[in-house]
Enzyme design. Structure first.
Site, PDB file in Angstrom:
ATOM      1  N   HIS A 129       0.816  -1.224   0.000  1.00 56.39           N
ATOM      2  CA  HIS A 129       0.000   0.000   0.000  1.00 56.39           C
ATOM      3  C   HIS A 129       0.849   1.273   0.000  1.00 56.39           C
ATOM      4  O   HIS A 129       0.410   2.308  -0.492  1.00 56.39           O
ATOM      5  CB  HIS A 129      -0.938   0.013   1.220  1.00 56.39           C
ATOM      6  CG  HIS A 129      -1.961  -1.082   1.175  1.00 56.39           C
ATOM      7  ND1 HIS A 129      -2.787  -1.386   2.210  1.00 56.39           N
ATOM      8  CD2 HIS A 129      -2.263  -1.976   0.195  1.00 56.39           C
ATOM      9  CE1 HIS A 129      -3.560  -2.405   1.880  1.00 56.39           C
ATOM     10  NE2 HIS A 129      -3.257  -2.782   0.663  1.00 56.39           N
ATOM     11  N   PHE A 375      -0.982  -8.247   4.897  1.00 61.47           N
ATOM     12  CA  PHE A 375       0.354  -7.666   4.769  1.00 61.47           C
ATOM     13  C   PHE A 375       0.374  -6.305   4.058  1.00 61.47           C
ATOM     14  O   PHE A 375       1.334  -5.989   3.335  1.00 61.47           O
ATOM     15  CB  PHE A 375       1.298  -8.640   4.055  1.00 61.47           C
ATOM     16  CG  PHE A 375       1.144 -10.054   4.518  1.00 61.47           C
ATOM     17  CD1 PHE A 375       1.114 -10.348   5.875  1.00 61.47           C
ATOM     18  CD2 PHE A 375       0.999 -11.097   3.622  1.00 61.47           C
ATOM     19  CE1 PHE A 375       0.951 -11.654   6.331  1.00 61.47           C
ATOM     20  CE2 PHE A 375       0.826 -12.399   4.061  1.00 61.47           C
ATOM     21  CZ  PHE A 375       0.802 -12.678   5.412  1.00 61.47           C
ATOM     22  N   CYS A 376      -0.667  -5.505   4.237  1.00 60.13           N
ATOM     23  CA  CYS A 376      -0.730  -4.182   3.583  1.00 60.13           C
ATOM     24  C   CYS A 376      -0.510  -4.291   2.083  1.00 60.13           C
ATOM     25  O   CYS A 376       0.068  -3.376   1.458  1.00 60.13           O
ATOM     26  CB  CYS A 376       0.270  -3.204   4.210  1.00 60.13           C
ATOM     27  SG  CYS A 376      -0.078  -2.837   5.922  1.00 60.13           S
ATOM     28  N   ALA A 377      -0.951  -5.413   1.520  1.00 64.80           N
ATOM     29  CA  ALA A 377      -0.923  -5.587   0.059  1.00 64.80           C
ATOM     30  C   ALA A 377      -2.209  -6.328  -0.286  1.00 64.80           C
ATOM     31  O   ALA A 377      -2.191  -7.424  -0.841  1.00 64.80           O
ATOM     32  CB  ALA A 377       0.314  -6.367  -0.363  1.00 64.80           C
ATOM     33  N   CYS A 395      -6.123  -4.512   7.222  1.00 57.10           N
ATOM     34  CA  CYS A 395      -4.741  -4.966   7.286  1.00 57.10           C
ATOM     35  C   CYS A 395      -4.380  -5.396   8.709  1.00 57.10           C
ATOM     36  O   CYS A 395      -4.512  -4.619   9.650  1.00 57.10           O
ATOM     37  CB  CYS A 395      -3.832  -3.823   6.841  1.00 57.10           C
ATOM     38  SG  CYS A 395      -2.109  -4.192   6.997  1.00 57.10           S
TER      39      CYS A 395
END
Ligand SMILES: Cc1ncc(COP(=O)(O)O)c(C=O)c1O
Length: 453
Positions: A129, A375-377, A395
């Site tokens: 992100h 995982f902020c993705a 997240c």
């Protein structure tokens, strides 16, 4: 040289000394065990060398760029020398700027604020992100997840060929995925960007701690990374690269340090002359300890030797992948396939397990620290899981209850400080958990699985 394609090492060097190696943690089942820190991709432990350097400097700590005293001058020198050390570590070109920021997220937001008017930005949906989101105020094109490095280059080339060739453009790409650990074809993407008149920024948050990053060799225009992932956890990050866009943009923060001269106008307002150097984007008192710690880590990694570090990590990656391959219930997440070169970041799901439950059991029953979640993705993990975007939690805060089917993943990550014993313990723990199940009961609290004590 890539982690998996490197020539076999004759000998595998010892792990670099890091803090926390002798920390023990309690187990819910009783007793204590040495903590296995296997979440380097989130934040790596401090290198002992970094800690020692910072401790040696601490009594001499003083203000930077704003004091006449001896310690202020010494601290200013240290800060500016840290800039030079980082430039050398990254192989920066003459005229490149090294700006000290708070983190990779901060660095990419700074660059986003420095884009020329009407700049088009191209970014793969697979990014963290921090690389995905800062461009939202401008003209951003999100590219579909490629299934091979070659497809990544072709996708980018097609997108760039369709763009207005006269306006400025920027490509933002990761060097190593924080989800799969896979290396991206940075040099080829940079060549494609430049062929089409675009610039490229490399998100090296996960690459720099595992692999040499050379701005000239990769021919990238900027590189961003975080100290806390590079064994230097003192709140500092880096944006390094071309000076022109940074110099032409307004300062990232307005205040002292960024301004060279401030005068009162006759109409009552103020005129400001801003610095043109990196200081333009470093308003406020600089984080000299953070910058010094990063410089110390850069020197420590360089002195340890990248060939040895890469060979050692490759050996750890192989131990984990081969170990997990022997557990049929485990599925490793991958975009580019088994043979893709990768760093020590591996995400997986376990059939029949909620990932938060599995990660909680690894911690509570084995003293092993990994991460679970998206995982902020989010777009990448959902693509890899085939999940429904509407059903996912935020997240790091999965919403499924313990025991339900996984909607998120587990990530194990390691690096220069990881002893072999930690990854072997991890593989054994995964095997045992899958075979025997958890020994303890868990409940969901605030979206996370925790031991029901
Ligand atoms: C690939 C990648 N980019 C950017 C970031 C953001 O780093 P930071 O949280 O230090 O800003 C991360 C953090 O995990 C990352 O893995």
């Amino acid at each position: 040289m890539s982690v998996l394609t490197a020539a076999p090492a004759q000998t595998v060097c010892a792990p670099l000394p890091v803090l926390g190696g002798d920390v023990t943690v309690p187990l819910v089942t009783g007793g204590e065990v040495a903590y296995a820190a296997l979440d380097y991709a989130a934040s790596a432990p401090a290198l002992q060398r970094v800690w020692d350097d910072v401790a040696a400097y601490a009594p001499y700590y003083g203000s930077v760029h704003r004091g006449a005293g001896y310690l202020s001058q010494l601290s200013t020198d240290l800060f500016e020398n840290a800039r030079k050390a980082v430039a050398a570590f990254l192989g920066c070109r003459d005229g490149d700027q090294v700006v000290f920021t708070r983190s990779t997220t901060d660095s990419l937001n700074l660059l986003a604020r420095a884009l020329p008017a009407d700049c088009q930005v191209f970014v793969f949906e697979t990014e963290h992100h921090a690389s995905l989101l800062p461009w939202q105020d401008g003209k951003v094109t999100y590219l579909d997840a490629p299934r091979s490095p070659r497809q990544a280059v072709e996708t980018l080339e097609r997108a760039l060929a369709d763009r207005d060739p006269h306006g400025p453009a920027l490509v933002c790409v990761t060097g190593a995925s924080n989800v799969t650990g896979e290396l991206w074809p940075v040099r080829e993407l940079a060549a494609a960007a430049h062929t089409h008149g675009a610039r490229i920024v490399l998100d090296a948050a996960q690459l720099a701690p595992h692999h040499p990053v050379d701005v000239r060799d990769l021919d990238v225009d900027w590189v961003a990374f975080s100290g806390h992932k590079l064994y230097a956890p003192f709140g500092c990050g880096v944006l390094a690269g071309r000076a022109d866009w940074l110099r032409e943009a307004g300062p990232y923060l307005l205040g002292g340090g960024a301004s060279r001269r401030v005068t009162r106008r006759a109409d009552g307002g103020v005129d400001v002359e801003w610095h043109e150097s990196a200081a333009r984007h470093e308003a406020g008192s600089p984080n000299v300890i953070g910058a010094y710690a990063i410089a110390s880590a850069c020197k420590a990694l360089t002195e340890a030797g990248w060939d040895d570090l890469v060979a050692r990590e490759r050996h750890l990656v192989r131990t984990v992948r081969e170990g997990l391959a022997g557990v049929p219930e485990v599925r490793i997440l991958s975009l580019f396939g088994d043979d893709a070169p990768r760093v020590g970041v591996i995400s997986f799901v376990v059939e029949g397990w909620n990932s938060s439950h599995f990660a909680a059991a690894l911690s509570a029953e084995y003293g092993i620290g990994v991460r679970d979640g998206l995982f902020c993705a989010h777009p990448l993990v959902r693509t890899l899981l085939g999940g429904d975007p509407q059903t996912q939690g935020e997240c790091g805060a999965p919403e499924a209850a313990a025991g339900e089917k996984s909607l998120n993943a587990i990530r194990v990550s390691f690096g220069a400080g990881t002893p072999d014993e930690h990854v072997r313990r991890f593989v054994d723990a995964v095997r045992e958990l899958v075979r025997d199940g958890a020994k303890w009961r868990y409940r969901t609290e605030g979206g996370r699985c925790v031991p029901a004590v």
